[in-house]
Design a protein around this motif. Structure first.
Motif, PDB file in Angstrom:
ATOM      1  N   GLU A  68       0.857  -1.190   0.000  1.00 56.14           N
ATOM      2  CA  GLU A  68       0.000   0.000   0.000  1.00 56.14           C
ATOM      3  C   GLU A  68       0.895   1.242   0.000  1.00 56.14           C
ATOM      4  OE1 GLU A  68      -3.354   2.318   2.691  1.00 56.14           O
ATOM      5  OE2 GLU A  68      -1.617   1.376   3.627  1.00 56.14           O
ATOM      6  N   ILE A  69       0.671   2.141  -1.002  1.00 55.57           N
ATOM      7  CA  ILE A  69       1.374   3.422  -1.007  1.00 55.57           C
ATOM      8  C   ILE A  69       0.369   4.473  -0.529  1.00 55.57           C
ATOM      9  CG2 ILE A  69       2.630   5.124  -2.391  1.00 55.57           C
ATOM     10  CD1 ILE A  69       3.208   2.804  -4.377  1.00 55.57           C
ATOM     11  N   GLU A  84      -2.293   4.204  -3.964  1.00 59.33           N
ATOM     12  CA  GLU A  84      -2.245   3.153  -4.982  1.00 59.33           C
ATOM     13  C   GLU A  84      -1.742   1.875  -4.310  1.00 59.33           C
ATOM     14  OE1 GLU A  84      -3.299   1.598  -7.741  1.00 59.33           O
ATOM     15  OE2 GLU A  84      -3.064   3.545  -8.724  1.00 59.33           O
ATOM     16  N   TYR A  85      -2.030   0.723  -4.931  1.00 56.37           N
ATOM     17  CA  TYR A  85      -1.428  -0.539  -4.487  1.00 56.37           C
ATOM     18  C   TYR A  85      -0.405  -0.974  -5.526  1.00 56.37           C
ATOM     19  CZ  TYR A  85      -4.924  -0.776  -0.823  1.00 56.37           C
ATOM     20  OH  TYR A  85      -5.676  -0.501   0.287  1.00 56.37           O
ATOM     21  N   GLY A 111      -0.484   1.274 -11.492  1.00 58.10           N
ATOM     22  CA  GLY A 111      -1.916   1.593 -11.606  1.00 58.10           C
ATOM     23  C   GLY A 111      -2.177   2.584 -12.723  1.00 58.10           C
ATOM     24  N   SER A 112      -3.203   3.423 -12.506  1.00 59.66           N
ATOM     25  CA  SER A 112      -3.608   4.355 -13.573  1.00 59.66           C
ATOM     26  C   SER A 112      -3.602   5.780 -13.047  1.00 59.66           C
ATOM     27  CB  SER A 112      -5.023   3.986 -14.051  1.00 59.66           C
ATOM     28  OG  SER A 112      -5.882   3.975 -12.910  1.00 59.66           O
ATOM     29  N   TYR A 124       7.506   3.692 -10.627  1.00 61.41           N
ATOM     30  CA  TYR A 124       8.674   3.213  -9.882  1.00 61.41           C
ATOM     31  C   TYR A 124       9.796   2.923 -10.857  1.00 61.41           C
ATOM     32  CZ  TYR A 124       7.813  -1.605 -11.398  1.00 61.41           C
ATOM     33  OH  TYR A 124       7.659  -2.730 -12.154  1.00 61.41           O
ATOM     34  N   GLY A 125      11.048   2.963 -10.332  1.00 61.26           N
ATOM     35  CA  GLY A 125      12.195   2.626 -11.157  1.00 61.26           C
ATOM     36  C   GLY A 125      13.295   2.051 -10.283  1.00 61.26           C
ATOM     37  N   GLU A 126      14.252   1.386 -10.934  1.00 56.42           N
ATOM     38  CA  GLU A 126      15.320   0.734 -10.178  1.00 56.42           C
ATOM     39  C   GLU A 126      16.359   1.734  -9.697  1.00 56.42           C
ATOM     40  OE1 GLU A 126      17.261  -3.167 -11.116  1.00 56.42           O
ATOM     41  OE2 GLU A 126      15.890  -3.058 -12.833  1.00 56.42           O
TER      42      GLU A 126
END
Length: 649
Positions: free
Chosen positions: A474-475, A517-518, A504-505, A491-493
């Motif tokens: 959960e964010i 968002e999840y 998500g959208s 997200y990114g590395e």
């Protein structure tokens, strides 16, 4: 032998008849008084003059003519387990290697893996743990765990070599285990007293050369002396001892540090309390060390003044167990009375401080140089060159917000900031610090003030920075800018991602400290940056980032001990407990191992080797099931196999 009968040899011994008779009488009287009622039927006493190595008294049994106690066996020469009275050889070895009376060893639950044997988890005689202990207090209080750790630190072969050098003739094997520190290997009372006499004599061994045919490399080169003169009936001298040979076996400075610790009544007090009366003299310093074996077969008190070295053993020649007589309560009263009588009318002699000893004021907890934050300090002696150079790191000051209980920052209002001193222990002590309830500093900082209004308008509040996460995360946070159009997450590395993936959208609504968002992290592993972007209708953008570590891989856990089907007896001489020991590794970071017995969690460890002691007093006799669960920092878990063990009365 024949010459004795034919020529009438005269033999003059070093024995002082008054001292011999006194020692014999005291030993016999005390054994009758409290020994026999406690199933201790015998005692032996050796008294040496440290400067010459002369044997002034040797009591081999309380009654030579009593066959019931094997009275004709000379127990002064019989190998027996010395218990804690062996520890000075360990500590002397440590001093030679540069450890000091102020070196700190943690007295905490400790397990030494010893495959294929079961793990070795030494216990203290009081079944307690005492936290940070300087070598002075650890030796004076005779705590076992620090002695075993010290043996491990300085090396078993080095301690064996030291004991041999100091006069112990019985350590002839090639391999010894860690229980050596606690006196699990046998020594002779005469050898042992000789070793103590070397410390009494400032590290110098006095005596006569070991005969050439008895010499062994690494072992003592001198023997204590029993015969002064042998002459035949015509008065021809066949053998004469005129003066001792003297060898320096240990540097005088190390001997002096040991003298100082063993004669330190204040340092001994926490462990010995009232029974310490047997270990001291009313008018003069005396160095004393007790020894007891955990199977109650042997009890010792060993010690010296500058004038005399005295060793006392009590027990039974046939190794029958005594009732619970410890060194201090069993051998102590005999030792004490003999010491009193030996020194009647003698001048008081202090232990002579050699050159090369310096004093420093140190923190009593850390043994490092004291600071204003150390509540207890002491003046400690050091061999020059080994004194501490660093200031105390165990008492640390933290600035804390009185109201929030969090760490203060530059933004915390000054009137709310207070300085608090906390005790900071090495990482290996984490389990003990938690069990002992020692207050630890807060780990969270006061929140930063809102920079303008942007920080609060677009913010990721959960997960926290650098948190370990797994599965579906959960964010949560804020997306509530004026004139808001949409917010999106990606997200990114790594710390500065070169490529981004969306989560998500797009969302057209505002969020106030709620779920944004999840994020399904399946298949991901390692460090990632999550980014929240909130855009208003004028295409202005608000950004918030947080870095997290993704770990979806459970740890690998293996139950090393106990073994399936093993039996554990409440009357086991090694102490009534067994150790659960688990190997646990994670691809990223372990958090803890929980230990289970019959369905209930009985303990937890956060430090390797993950181990927990099950005290059998808490467990009914019968079959029991043991297992453990390991958790990594992200919360992934793995369970070990379940093992059946039997506890017997």
């Amino acid at each position: 032998g024949e010459a004795m009968y034919r020529r009438g040899l005269r033999v003059y011994t070093t024995l002082d008849l008054d001292i011999q008779n006194m020692a014999q009488e005291v030993a016999a009287r005390k054994i009758a008084e409290y020994g026999v009622p406690n199933n201790a039927n015998n005692a032996a006493v050796v008294i040496l003059r440290p400067q010459t190595g002369e044997i002034l008294a040797m009591v081999g049994s309380v009654d030579y003519y009593n066959e019931a106690i094997d009275g004709q066996v000379n127990m002064a020469l019989a190998p027996r387990q010395p218990g804690s009275s062996f520890k000075p050889y360990v500590y002397l070895t440590a001093f030679e290697q540069g450890y000091t009376a102020a070196t700190v060893v943690m007295d905490i639950p400790t397990t030494f893996p010893d495959p294929p044997n079961e793990p070795y988890s030494p216990m203290n005689i009081d079944m307690q743990y005492h936290g940070a202990q300087t070598l002075r207090s650890a030796l004076a209080c005779s705590y076992n765990i620090p002695a075993v750790k010290l043996l491990d630190m300085v090396g078993i072969p080095n301690v064996v070599a030291m004991a041999r050098r100091m006069g112990i003739t019985t350590l002839t094997d090639d391999y010894y285990g860690l229980s050596l520190a606690l006196g699990a290997r046998e020594v002779k009372l005469l050898d042992h007293t000789y070793g103590y006499s070397v410390v009494a004599n400032g590290g110098h061994m006095a005596g006569q050369p070991v005969p050439a045919w008895e010499r062994r490399p690494g072992f003592r080169e001198l023997d204590p002396v029993a015969i002064l003169l042998v002459e035949d009936s015509e008065g021809n001298i066949l053998k004469q001892y005129t003066q001792p040979e003297v060898r320096r076996v240990v540097e005088p400075q190390y001997a002096y540090v040991l003298q100082s610790i063993l004669s330190d009544t204040a340092a001994r007090a926490p462990a010995f309390g009232a029974s310490a009366a047997n270990l001291v003299l009313p008018d003069r310093p005396v160095a004393t060390k007790t020894g007891s074996t955990n199977d109650n077969r042997d009890a010792w008190t060993m010690g010296f003044t500058p004038q005399y070295a005295v060793g006392v053993w009590i027990g039974n020649a046939d190794r029958t167990k005594m009732n619970r007589l410890l060194g201090s309560t069993g051998a102590g009263p005999i030792y004490h009375e003999i010491m009193l009588k030996l020194h009647e009318g003698l001048p008081v002699m202090e232990f002579q401080r050699p050159p090369g000893i310096v004093e420093e004021k140190v923190c009593a907890l850390s043994g490092q140089l004291a600071t204003d934050h150390c509540p207890h300090t002491r003046t400690e002696i050091f061999v020059e060159g080994t004194e501490p150079t660093g200031y105390c790191t165990m008492h640390q000051v933290f600035r804390v917000n009185r109201e929030t209980g969090r760490l203060a920052t530059v933004y915390t209002p000054a009137e709310l900031v207070e300085e608090r001193v906390y005790e900071i222990y090495p990482p290996e002590a984490a389990d003990w610090v938690r069990m002992a309830g020692i207050p630890q500093p807060p780990t969270e900082y006061d929140p930063l003030p809102e920079e303008g209004s942007a920080a609060q308008e677009a913010a990721i509040l959960r997960p926290a920075p650098y948190q370990y996460v797994r599965g579906v995360v959960e964010i949560a946070g804020n997306a509530r800018v004026p004139n808001q159009a949409v917010y999106r997450l990606k997200y990114g590395e790594g710390l500065n991602p070169s490529a981004w993936m969306t989560i998500g959208s797009e969302h057209g609504h505002q969020v106030d400290n709620g779920t944004l968002e999840y994020w399904d992290t399946t298949g991901l592993s390692g460090l990632y940056t999550i980014q929240l972007s909130v855009v208003d209708h004028n295409h202005a953008e608000w950004l918030a980032n947080v870095q997290v570590t993704v770990d979806n891989e459970p740890p690998q856990v293996k139950l090393n001990h106990p073994y399936p089907g093993s039996k554990h007896s409440r009357s086991d001489v090694e102490g009534a407990w067994f150790t659960i020991q688990v190997d646990a590794v994670d691809n990223l970071r372990m958090d803890r191992v929980e230990f289970y017995l019959d369905g209930a969690q009985i303990g937890m460890s956060t430090v390797t080797p993950y181990a927990f002691k099950v005290m059998l007093t808490d467990v009914p006799a019968g079959q029991h099931e043991v297992w453990a669960i390991g958790y990594d920092a992200a919360g992934n878990s793995a369970e070990t196999e379940h093992v059946q063990v039997t506890v017997t009365g």
